[in-house]
Design a protein around this motif. Sequence first.
Motif, short mmCIF file in Angstrom:
data_model
loop_
_atom_site.label_atom_id
_atom_site.label_comp_id
_atom_site.label_asym_id
_atom_site.label_seq_id
_atom_site.Cartn_x
_atom_site.Cartn_y
_atom_site.Cartn_z
N GLU A 244 2.29 -0.43 -3.62
CA GLU A 244 1.97 -0.88 -2.25
C GLU A 244 3.21 -1.37 -1.52
O GLU A 244 3.40 -1.08 -0.35
CB GLU A 244 1.01 -2.07 -2.31
CG GLU A 244 -0.45 -1.76 -2.15
CD GLU A 244 -1.26 -3.00 -2.48
OE1 GLU A 244 -1.06 -4.05 -1.83
OE2 GLU A 244 -2.07 -2.92 -3.44
N LEU A 245 4.04 -2.13 -2.25
CA LEU A 245 5.28 -2.64 -1.65
C LEU A 245 6.20 -1.50 -1.24
O LEU A 245 6.80 -1.52 -0.18
CB LEU A 245 6.02 -3.57 -2.62
CG LEU A 245 5.41 -4.95 -2.85
CD1 LEU A 245 6.19 -5.68 -3.95
CD2 LEU A 245 5.44 -5.79 -1.58
N ARG A 246 6.28 -0.47 -2.10
CA ARG A 246 7.13 0.68 -1.77
C ARG A 246 6.60 1.39 -0.53
O ARG A 246 7.37 1.76 0.36
CB ARG A 246 7.19 1.67 -2.94
CG ARG A 246 8.00 1.18 -4.12
CD ARG A 246 7.91 2.19 -5.27
NE ARG A 246 8.76 3.35 -5.06
CZ ARG A 246 8.49 4.56 -5.53
NH1 ARG A 246 7.39 4.78 -6.20
NH2 ARG A 246 9.31 5.57 -5.31
N ASP A 247 5.29 1.58 -0.46
CA ASP A 247 4.71 2.23 0.71
C ASP A 247 4.99 1.44 1.97
O ASP A 247 5.35 1.98 3.01
CB ASP A 247 3.19 2.39 0.55
CG ASP A 247 2.82 3.48 -0.44
OD1 ASP A 247 3.64 4.42 -0.60
OD2 ASP A 247 1.75 3.40 -1.07
N LEU B 187 12.67 -7.85 0.17
CA LEU B 187 13.23 -8.87 -0.71
C LEU B 187 12.62 -8.75 -2.10
O LEU B 187 13.30 -8.95 -3.11
CB LEU B 187 13.00 -10.26 -0.13
CG LEU B 187 13.66 -10.53 1.23
CD1 LEU B 187 13.37 -11.94 1.69
CD2 LEU B 187 15.17 -10.28 1.18
N GLU B 188 11.33 -8.41 -2.15
CA GLU B 188 10.69 -8.31 -3.46
C GLU B 188 11.12 -7.05 -4.23
O GLU B 188 11.00 -7.01 -5.45
CB GLU B 188 9.16 -8.34 -3.30
CG GLU B 188 8.70 -9.67 -2.68
CD GLU B 188 7.23 -9.97 -2.93
OE1 GLU B 188 6.86 -10.19 -4.08
OE2 GLU B 188 6.47 -9.99 -1.94
N ALA C 279 16.12 -6.68 -5.49
CA ALA C 279 16.74 -7.10 -6.74
C ALA C 279 16.07 -6.42 -7.94
O ALA C 279 16.74 -6.02 -8.89
CB ALA C 279 16.64 -8.61 -6.89
N ARG C 280 14.76 -6.28 -7.86
CA ARG C 280 14.05 -5.62 -8.95
C ARG C 280 14.57 -4.21 -9.17
O ARG C 280 14.80 -3.77 -10.28
CB ARG C 280 12.57 -5.52 -8.61
CG ARG C 280 11.79 -6.75 -8.91
CD ARG C 280 10.30 -6.45 -8.86
NE ARG C 280 9.53 -7.58 -9.34
CZ ARG C 280 9.21 -8.62 -8.59
NH1 ARG C 280 9.59 -8.68 -7.33
NH2 ARG C 280 8.52 -9.62 -9.10
N SER C 281 14.76 -3.49 -8.06
CA SER C 281 15.20 -2.10 -8.18
C SER C 281 16.63 -2.00 -8.68
O SER C 281 16.98 -1.07 -9.39
CB SER C 281 15.10 -1.40 -6.81
OG SER C 281 13.81 -1.55 -6.28
N GLY C 282 17.45 -2.96 -8.29
CA GLY C 282 18.87 -2.87 -8.63
C GLY C 282 19.17 -3.42 -10.02
O GLY C 282 19.60 -2.69 -10.91
N THR C 283 18.94 -4.71 -10.20
CA THR C 283 19.37 -5.35 -11.45
C THR C 283 18.20 -5.80 -12.31
O THR C 283 18.41 -6.31 -13.40
CB THR C 283 20.23 -6.60 -11.14
OG1 THR C 283 19.47 -7.44 -10.27
CG2 THR C 283 21.53 -6.22 -10.46
N GLY C 284 16.98 -5.64 -11.80
CA GLY C 284 15.82 -6.04 -12.58
C GLY C 284 15.50 -7.52 -12.49
O GLY C 284 14.70 -8.03 -13.26
N ALA D 137 5.43 -20.40 -5.44
CA ALA D 137 4.96 -20.59 -6.81
C ALA D 137 5.31 -19.43 -7.73
O ALA D 137 5.81 -19.63 -8.82
CB ALA D 137 3.45 -20.82 -6.81
N ASN D 138 5.08 -18.18 -7.28
CA ASN D 138 5.24 -17.08 -8.24
C ASN D 138 6.69 -16.79 -8.61
O ASN D 138 6.95 -16.18 -9.63
CB ASN D 138 4.52 -15.81 -7.74
CG ASN D 138 5.10 -15.28 -6.45
OD1 ASN D 138 5.72 -16.03 -5.70
ND2 ASN D 138 4.91 -14.00 -6.19
N TYR D 139 7.64 -17.22 -7.79
CA TYR D 139 9.04 -16.98 -8.12
C TYR D 139 9.79 -18.25 -8.52
O TYR D 139 10.93 -18.19 -8.94
CB TYR D 139 9.77 -16.32 -6.95
CG TYR D 139 9.31 -14.91 -6.66
CD1 TYR D 139 9.14 -14.00 -7.70
CD2 TYR D 139 9.05 -14.49 -5.37
CE1 TYR D 139 8.72 -12.70 -7.46
CE2 TYR D 139 8.64 -13.18 -5.11
CZ TYR D 139 8.46 -12.30 -6.16
OH TYR D 139 8.06 -11.02 -5.91
N GLY D 140 9.20 -19.40 -8.29
CA GLY D 140 9.92 -20.65 -8.54
C GLY D 140 11.04 -20.87 -7.54
O GLY D 140 12.06 -21.48 -7.85
#
Lengths: 732, 170
Positions: free
Chosen positions: A46-49, A252-253, A256-261, B83-86
Motif C-alpha cells: 500500500e505504501l509503495r502504491d 519516510l517509511e 530507509a527500509r529500501s536502502g539500508t533496511g 509509538a511504532n518507531y520509538g
Amino acid sequence: MSKGRGDKAAEIRRLMATEGPAIEENTKGFNRKRREAIEGLENYEELRDRAREIKEDAIDRLPELLDELRTAVEDNGGQMYIADDAADANRYIRDVAAEKEAERVVKSKSMTTEELEVNDALAEDGVDVVETDLGEWVVQLADETPSHLIAPAIHRSQESIAELFKEVFDPADPPETASELTSFAREKLGERIRDADVGMTGANFVTADSGTMAIVTSEGNARKCAVTPDTHVAVTGVEKVIPSTDELSPFLELLARSGTGQDLTAYVSLLTPPVDTPTVDFDDDETPLSERDSDREFHLVLIDNGRMAMREDDQLRETLYCIRCGQCSNSCANFQHVGGHAFGGETYSGGIGTGWEAGIEGLDTAAEFNDFCTGCSRCVNGCPTKIDIPWINTVVRDRVNRGKEPDGYDFLVEGLTPDEEPGGLDLDKRLFGNFETLAKLGSATAPVSNWVAKTGPARWALERVAGVDARRDLPEFQRETLVDWFENRVTAVSDPTREVVLYPDVYTNHVQVERGKAAVRTLEALGVSVRVPDVRSSGRAPLSQGMIATAEEHAHDVYGRLAEHLDAGRDVVVIEPSDLAMFDREYEKFLPEASVERLQEHSYEIMEYVYGLLENGADADTLRGGDGDGVAYHAHCQQRTLGLEAHTVAVLEDLGYDVLTSDVECCGMAGSFGYKDTYYELSMDVGDDLAEQFSTTEARDRTVVASGTSCLEQLDALLSRPSTHPVELIAP
Amino acid sequence: MATTTTNPTLSTFEESLADLGVDCTRTTAADFATTLADIVRDPAVGVPLPFDVEYPDSVTVDPTPAELERAETGITPASYGVANYGSVFLPATDDGAELVSLYPKLHVPVVRADDVLPALPEALDRFGDAAREEDLSAIVATGPSATADMGKLVLGAHGPEAVHVVMLDE
C-alpha cells in the motif's frame, strides 16, 4: 574496437579485485536487513502504491507546485532559485558565498551537489569546502568519487580508512577501530563545522504547501550544517518537490527500509527555514541561547539540469519518481561485484543511474555503464516507487544504439540481421539480438554448424569481431527442432481435460529440444492435449540488446500467431521464464491493452501449469517421482520477480524429491551477458556464489536443476556435474 | 522508576525504544526533578520546558553557547512520541532546543505520555499544520546518532551517542 572492450574488461577485473569484496559484503548486508524490515511492515505494498501515486501527481503538476513552493519559501523569509543547469546553480551559490565573504562551507551529503561539482566551483574562489558525512569525507580525503547513492564509501574497508587518515593527518596516536575512526572524524569535522560561514545540505523532499524540507541522515551532520552557520543553502533537484507535508509519510517509511533496511534513519529533519534556532558563537559565555539572535539567511536552490525535459519524455519520466534509496544498486548482482565506479556515470550509479545520466549528462555517459543492467528485474519488486528500471535501461540502450554511426564491419552480418535497427549498432548486440536467425541457420546446418563453431579460427573470429568470449561453450544446435519433431508425431491423449499451446521458445526449439519433448510428455501424461505451432521468438534477445523496434515486431508476430489459440480457449505454456516475463511485463509496451491482458491471463510457466493440474486432481503417479532423491534447485531471476519459484519447489516436493533451494541472488549469466568477452569474468565471479552453495557437503551430491536457459548454461560452466530443467526430471 | 502500563500505545512506544537501545523512564510532574537528577550526566543543560515541572538544580537552564559546548547532557521537550518507531518530534525553537538536543553526548527528550501517538502519519498531520501556519521546524529523532561508514555500526557520529526518554504523566 576490441581494444576498447579489453580495456573495459581489465578495469572490471581491477575493481572486482580491489573494491568488490567490500561492496559485496555491504550491499548483501543491506539486502538482508531490507527483507527483515519489509517483513515487519504490514502495509508495504500500500505504501509503495501511495508513494507512486504521489510522485506521479507531483511530477505531473510540477510547474504549479514550484510556484506554490516559491510563495511558501518567500513568505517564510527565505529565497528560492531555480537553476537551469550546473553552471547557473554554481554561479548562484558562489554569489551567496561571496556575499557572506565565506572562507569555509560545510556540506552535508547531497548527490545533487556532486552533479553540479559545486566543490570545485567554490574552490575556484578560494572557498574551503568540507564534506561532513563521514563516508563522503573519506571519499573527499581520498580524492575519489562516491561509489553508491547512499553509501559513498561502501567500497572502502575499515583498514583502508585507517590507512587514509594516517596518511592525510599523520596523527600521534592513529585511530584504528571503527569507534576510534568515528571519534577522530567527529572531532576534526566538529571544528570545521564550528568555524564555517555557510552550511550546505541537500533535501530528500521539499513540500510545496509549507516550504518544509525533509533531510534524512543517521549521523546528524545535516542538522549541524543547517543550524550552526547562520547561512543555509539547500540544493536539490526540482523533482524532489511533493505537494504537502501530509504526503511525506509513505516516503519516510520506505526510504530507509529500501536502502539500508532501517525502519527510519536516526534523524529526519523537517526544516521550514530560516529556522528559529539562535546562531551560536561557542566562545560566548555571557549570553544565554534564548537571548541570542537568530538572524539567519536561507537559500533554496532547485536545479533543472535536464529534469524538466525528462518530465516531457514518456520513457525517462519515471526516473524522476526515484527517491534515491539505492535499493536497485544493492539488489543488482553486477553492482555487488563492481560497485558504482564501474556501474556508474559522472554522478549516479546502479540500475536507476542510467536513467539519471541519460537525462542530465547525455547518452554517451549513460552508455558507458548501461550494459551492466542485464534486465534480470531483481530490482523491480524492491523499488519503493515501482519504477520499471530494466525498461528504462532498455530504452537508453536503444537510444544509444540509434545514436551510433555505421562502421566498417557491418557488411559481415548483413545477412544475419533481418532487424529494424540502424546501421551503426554494435556487432555483438546485433549478433545476440538476432539469435533466432542464427539458431535457424544453426539447426538447418547442424551438426556441421556446431563443428565449425568449435574450431579455433571460428572462435577467434567470433571473439575478435563480435566479442563472444572464447572461454564460453557455445550452444549446440539440434538438426531436428522441437516444432519439426512435434509435427511428425501423433498425439497420445484421447480424452483431453485441457488444450494447450506449448510455446517453442528459440532455445527449446533449436538447442534444448529435449526439455521441450519432456514438457510435451509431462503435459500429455497429465491428460492435456498439446500443440506446438511454429511461433517466432518472443523478442527477448533483441530487447536485451536494446533493439526495441525489433522486439516490438516479434511481439506483434507472436500475438498474431497465438491469438487464434487463445480464441479457441487454449492455454499458453512457456518453458523459458524470461519469455514468460516478456509476455508479462514488456509486451505491455508493445500490444493493445486487451491483447496483452488476454495473453497474460492465459499464459503459464510450465511448472506453474503442472502445479495447477496437480492441484486440480491430475494424477501425479503418471510422472517420475523422486523417492527422496536430492535436488539442488536454482530459480531464474525473472521467475522470482513474477513470484513463480514456489510452484516448482511445490511440484518437486509433491513428487517426493528432497529440494534444496539456492539463496544466492543471481547466477550471473543473464542471457547474452556472460558470453561477452568484456563481461565474461564478471559473470563467472557473480556465479561463484552459486557454485559455492551447490558444492557444499549438503548440496554436492544432489541433482542440479534450474529453470532458465542462461542459468543452466552458467551452472554447466560452474560445476563439474550436469544440470537439467525440472520438467526433464519429472517427465515420464 | 519505570512503571508498566496497560495503554497499548505507550507499551508499544516503550518496546520500540527498548529495541533502539534507548532508555525510557516514566515519571510524574511531582517526581520530575528527582527522576531527572538521576538520569543526567554532569554538566547538564536544558531549555525551558512547556510542562508544569521544575528542573533539578544541577541542570543549567537556558545555557550560554560555551556552557552548551561543555555539557555532557542536553534536555529538551518533545512535541510528540511515535509509538511504532520509538521516535520523538523535537521542535526547533528560538531558545536553542535544536542545539541542546544535538551537541551533548546524552540527549534527554521529555514527552508527555498523552502526546505519544500510535504512528508517523498522525504526528506528521499535526506537524503539517504548525509548519504551514507558524513555519515550525522539527526533527524526527529515532534513537541516537549513528554511522556505519567506518566499517562497523558506531553510535554517536555527529550527534548524541545516547538518548534517554523521559515520559511525563502530568
